[in-house]
Design a protein around this motif. Structure first.
Motif, PDB file in Angstrom:
ATOM      1  N   ILE A 172       0.835  -1.210   0.000  1.00 37.46           N
ATOM      2  CA  ILE A 172       0.000   0.000   0.000  1.00 37.46           C
ATOM      3  C   ILE A 172       0.868   1.258   0.000  1.00 37.46           C
ATOM      4  N   ARG A 173       1.888   1.267   0.839  1.00 37.90           N
ATOM      5  CA  ARG A 173       2.759   2.443   0.932  1.00 37.90           C
ATOM      6  C   ARG A 173       3.504   2.694  -0.378  1.00 37.90           C
ATOM      7  N   LYS A 174       3.944   1.615  -1.022  1.00 39.00           N
ATOM      8  CA  LYS A 174       4.641   1.761  -2.306  1.00 39.00           C
ATOM      9  C   LYS A 174       3.720   2.376  -3.346  1.00 39.00           C
ATOM     10  N   ALA A 175       2.475   1.920  -3.386  1.00 41.12           N
ATOM     11  CA  ALA A 175       1.499   2.475  -4.339  1.00 41.12           C
ATOM     12  C   ALA A 175       1.244   3.957  -4.043  1.00 41.12           C
ATOM     13  N   GLN A 176       1.157   4.326  -2.778  1.00 41.98           N
ATOM     14  CA  GLN A 176       0.933   5.722  -2.417  1.00 41.98           C
ATOM     15  C   GLN A 176       2.123   6.600  -2.789  1.00 41.98           C
ATOM     16  N   ARG A 177       3.327   6.089  -2.559  1.00 44.54           N
ATOM     17  CA  ARG A 177       4.529   6.877  -2.882  1.00 44.54           C
ATOM     18  C   ARG A 177       4.648   7.107  -4.387  1.00 44.54           C
ATOM     19  N   LEU A 178       4.250   6.110  -5.184  1.00 47.53           N
ATOM     20  CA  LEU A 178       4.291   6.270  -6.639  1.00 47.53           C
ATOM     21  C   LEU A 178       3.327   7.355  -7.111  1.00 47.53           C
ATOM     22  N   ARG A 179       2.289   7.603  -6.308  1.00 48.70           N
ATOM     23  CA  ARG A 179       1.315   8.657  -6.637  1.00 48.70           C
ATOM     24  C   ARG A 179       1.589   9.942  -5.836  1.00 48.70           C
ATOM     25  N   PHE A 180       2.804  10.060  -5.308  1.00 48.52           N
ATOM     26  CA  PHE A 180       3.222  11.238  -4.528  1.00 48.52           C
ATOM     27  C   PHE A 180       2.294  11.477  -3.326  1.00 48.52           C
ATOM     28  N   GLY A 181       1.873  10.368  -2.709  1.00 51.05           N
ATOM     29  CA  GLY A 181       0.966  10.483  -1.581  1.00 51.05           C
ATOM     30  C   GLY A 181       1.588  11.070  -0.338  1.00 51.05           C
ATOM     31  N   TYR A 182       2.925  11.055  -0.274  1.00 45.51           N
ATOM     32  CA  TYR A 182       3.609  11.582   0.909  1.00 45.51           C
ATOM     33  C   TYR A 182       4.371  12.868   0.587  1.00 45.51           C
ATOM     34  N   TYR A 183       3.901  13.570  -0.451  1.00 45.21           N
ATOM     35  CA  TYR A 183       4.510  14.844  -0.817  1.00 45.21           C
ATOM     36  C   TYR A 183       3.825  15.952  -0.016  1.00 45.21           C
TER      37      TYR A 183
END
Length: 225
Positions: A172-183
């Motif tokens: 889940i975290r990898k998918a979020q990071r690919l979508r700049f979820g932690y920007y």
């Protein structure tokens, strides 16, 4: 597989009796808890290089694991080291805040020193046991000391779900990071909330799948360990 688990299966003592390793751990743990400071310090200095050799682990990684609980230990030591009193005569050094004095005395230094060396000795002993006894061998030891079967089964299930939990969280975290979820901070908070919610749903789904699998295999309420 967890990194610690990987080392536990690849250590030099993997073929040794798990009961012997458990007795060795128990002996050094008792010495760490009851021995004087000098014994605790010597145990720490002996167990660390022994762990590095037996487990075939780099010192930097071991030091990283060793430092993980140090934040908790530091706060504990500070709470022991600093005393509050209206009479500063017993303090070696102190500061006054209103009518109270916050200071350090010989007694608190001695107590904090004992707690520190006891903690690091016990921690190094526990790491040695964890890194040399994989869960399969731990299960055998639990059988030999007559731990109830229900507790052994719970241990295995918890152990299994740790991997499920970490696997799902990483995906889940990898998918979020690919979508700049932690920007940015705002996005990070939102993404973390979504991660917790999604993770709970996925873990429950995996649990239901496991229950169905057990039913298909005619599970009768007991694992044959």
């Amino acid at each position: 597989m967890l990194t610690i688990d990987k080392y536990a299966y690849q250590n030099r003592w993997i073929a040794f009796s798990p009961s012997g390793k458990a007795l060795f751990y128990l002996a050094i743990l008792i010495l760490s808890l009851t021995g004087p400071v000098i014994v605790q310090a010597l145990l720490f200095l002996c167990i660390v290089p022994l762990t590095l050799y037996v487990v075939k682990i780099h010192f930097k990684l071991y030091l990283k694991w060793l430092l993980l609980p140090f934040s908790f230990l530091l706060f504990s030591l500070l709470s022991i080291l600093i005393s509050i009193s209206k009479d500063p005569s017993s303090f070696i050094t102190s500061i006054s805040i209103g009518s109270f004095y916050f200071g350090i005395s010989e007694v608190t230094i001695t107590t904090a020193t004992q707690v520190f060396f006891r903690s690091i000795a016990c921690l190094s002993a526990t790491y040695f046991f964890v890194l040399t006894v994989p869960v399969v061998q731990l299960t055998k030891v639990m059988h030999q000391i007559f731990i109830p079967k229900i507790l052994i089964e719970l241990t295995i299930l918890i152990y299994r779900f740790i991997f499920i939990f970490l696997e799902e969280a990483a995906a889940i975290r990898k998918a979020q990071r690919l979508r700049f979820g932690y920007y940015g901070l705002k996005n990070s908070y939102r993404s973390f909330g979504m991660l917790v919610n999604t993770l709970f749903n996925r873990v429950m789904k995996r649990y239901n799948e496991m229950v169905i699998t057990l039913d298909v295999k005619l599970y009768q309420g007991e694992f044959h360990i």
